[in-house]
Each structure stands twice: as structure tokens, then as C-alpha cells.
Design an enzyme around this catalytic site. Structure first.
Site, PDB file in Angstrom:
ATOM      1  N   SER A  73       0.798  -1.228   0.000  1.00  0.00           N
ATOM      2  CA  SER A  73       0.000   0.000   0.000  1.00  0.00           C
ATOM      3  C   SER A  73       0.832   1.281   0.000  1.00  0.00           C
ATOM      4  O   SER A  73       0.321   2.352  -0.307  1.00  0.00           O
ATOM      5  CB  SER A  73      -0.945   0.018   1.200  1.00  0.00           C
ATOM      6  OG  SER A  73      -0.218   0.161   2.413  1.00  0.00           O
ATOM      7  N   LYS A 144       0.818   4.856   6.736  1.00  0.00           N
ATOM      8  CA  LYS A 144       0.240   5.672   5.663  1.00  0.00           C
ATOM      9  C   LYS A 144       0.924   7.043   5.662  1.00  0.00           C
ATOM     10  O   LYS A 144       1.682   7.384   6.575  1.00  0.00           O
ATOM     11  CB  LYS A 144      -1.274   5.874   5.865  1.00  0.00           C
ATOM     12  CG  LYS A 144      -2.088   4.594   5.957  1.00  0.00           C
ATOM     13  CD  LYS A 144      -2.114   3.806   4.664  1.00  0.00           C
ATOM     14  CE  LYS A 144      -2.905   2.509   4.817  1.00  0.00           C
ATOM     15  NZ  LYS A 144      -2.776   1.632   3.628  1.00  0.00           N
TER      16      LYS A 144
END
Length: 261
Positions: A73, A144
Site C-alpha cells: 500500500s 500511511k
């Protein structure tokens, strides 16, 4: 021939052989694990090993924790299998996450629901292994990039397909080549004390966009941030700092409704 002299010489020779034999036997006993000295050496080695392990666990809990990247990701910035070093002191002394920071956070209550308690022994062993970067992190931990902080208005997308923050288009050079900034359209204002976060591999990232309709609206509370990913420590060929970005340098504070003036 002097018989007495011969006896004296033999006695002296026999005594030296006996002392030599005793020394060899003593040396063998000291080298074996059955001797008290050997036991003490093993105990000392074991205690030093335990002390080093405790030090590493305490150090990783409060200062710098290895974190195994489990998914794609955050490509291309972070690769699957990278072990990043998370700086837990980055936000401990009044500083808060900034736009562009790559952070590790506990998504309990924002990205995932509260989980029932499992086996405490198994959980403790897993947490210890994860703290040393030897096991995958808990399923509630995520890595993230911060795109919006408290008071920011984040919108997708402008006519050129770029995300805007407080009305300023952001050129996100870190996004995976071939990915659009987002296939999901949104227009949100980040509440104070929270973050809007997204993965760099936008088409493969489950991030704030996927939780828009849930309680909290995909926002991550700042207090749930574990630390900032500052370095890639493993594999050796990937040794480096996590690159900074200038993408948000021109973004001002949001002065619209819900923003800071």
C-alpha cells in the site's frame, strides 16, 4: 654408581609428572560444563542475553521500533518486507504530524473495530516479536502518509485530476506510477486532533477514503499515532531515510468554515 642420587632423581621426575597430570585434569574440568566455573559462565551469558533482550524491548517501546511493512500500500516509497524504523519520539514533545509525514498508527476505532481479547501469552510473544521487527505488526497497525491535518480541507479532485489541500493543488510525486491520486471523490474538512491519511499506492491502499461513511469518517486521532517512519533499516540494499516531500510546502492553513484563521 650413586644409588641414592638415582632414587632422588626418579622421585623428582615422578613429582613433576604428577603435577603436570593434575594440571591437565584441572584444565579439562574447568572447560567442562560440569565444573562450577563453567556453570557460572553459562549463567552469566544467559543473564547478559536476557538483559540485552529487555533493553531492546524497552528501547523499541519508547524510542525506536522496527516495523515490518506487510503490504504494497505504500509502494514505491516502502516495499513489502521492508523493516522501517519508527521514531517514537518524533511527536512526544509538543510536535504533531505534518502533511507529508509517513506515520505508523493504531487504527483501532478508526480503521478497524475493537477486537475481543485473545490469548494473553500468545499476544505477549507476538507483541515482543513485532517490537523487534521479527513478526508482522498487529492487524490494527497501519503505515500511511499524512495528507491532511486538523482544520485542512482536502478535496478530490481538481480538473487536472490532482488532490487539493486548502485550495492548492498538490503534485504528489511519491504516488505509484500509473495510479491516479484517487478514484474516489471526496470533499472533507479534517477535524482538529485528527489526520486524513492515504497510501502512496493509491489503487492498492485501504485508507481514509475507505472509511468515509463510518463513524469518524476515516479520520485517525493524533493520539493513536505510534510514531514517524524515518528510516528503512532492512534489507541492506534498501538502507536509507524515508524521503521527505515538498508537495505540501505551498499549502496554507484553511480559513473556511471549520478551519483555522
Amino acid at each position: 654408581m650413586d644409588t641414592e642420587a638415582q632414587h632422588t632423581e626418579r622421585d623428582r621426575s615422578s613429582g613433576e609428572e604428577e603435577r603436570s597430570r593434575s594440571a591437565r585434569v584441572s584444565g579439562l574440568d574447568e572447560g567442562s560444563g560440569s565444573a562450577p566455573g563453567g556453570v557460572l559462565t553459562w549463567r552469566r551469558t544467559g543473564l547478559i542475553g536476557v538483559a540485552c533482550m529487555v533493553f531492546l524491548l524497552v528501547f523499541s517501546h519508547f524510542v525506536l521500533q522496527p516495523f515490518l511493512v506487510p503490504s504494497s500500500s505504500m509502494e514505491p516509497t516502502l516495499q513489502v518486507g521492508d523493516r522501517i524504523l519508527v521514531n517514537k519520539l518524533a511527536y512526544r514533545f509538543g510536535d504533531e504530524p505534518r502533511r507529508g509525514d509517513v506515520v505508523v498508527f493504531d487504527g483501532t476505532g478508526s480503521f478497524v473495530e475493537e477486537q475481543p481479547a485473545g490469548n494473553p501469552v500468545t499476544g505477549l510473544l507476538h507483541d515482543a516479536a513485532a517490537a523487534l521487527g521479527l513478526a508482522e505488526p498487529d492487524e490494527t497497525d497501519f503505515v500511511k502518509r499524512v495528507v491532511g491535518t486538523g482544520g485542512d480541507r482536502v478535496v478530490c479532485c481538481d480538473k487536472a485530476g490532482r488532490i487539493t489541500v486548502n485550495g492548492v493543488p498538490v503534485t504528489e510525486t511519491y504516488v505509484m506510477l500509473g495510479d491516479r491520486p484517487s478514484n474516489v471523490r471526496f470533499d472533507i474538512v479534517v477535524p482538529d486532533g485528527t489526520l486524513w491519511v492515504m497510501g502512496d499506492h493509491r489503487s492498492q491502499s485501504s485508507d481514509s477514503r475507505d472509511h468515509l461513511g463510518r463513524p469518524g469518517g476515516g479520520m485517525v486521532p493524533v493520539e493513536q499515532v505510534i510514531g514517524r517512519a524515518d528510516w528503512i533499516g532492512w534489507p541492506v540494499g534498501r538502507w536509507s531515510t524515508v524521503p521527505d516531500t515538498e508537495a505540501f510546502d505551498a499549502v496554507p492553513q484553511w480559513t473556511g468554515p471549520g478551519g483555522h484563521g
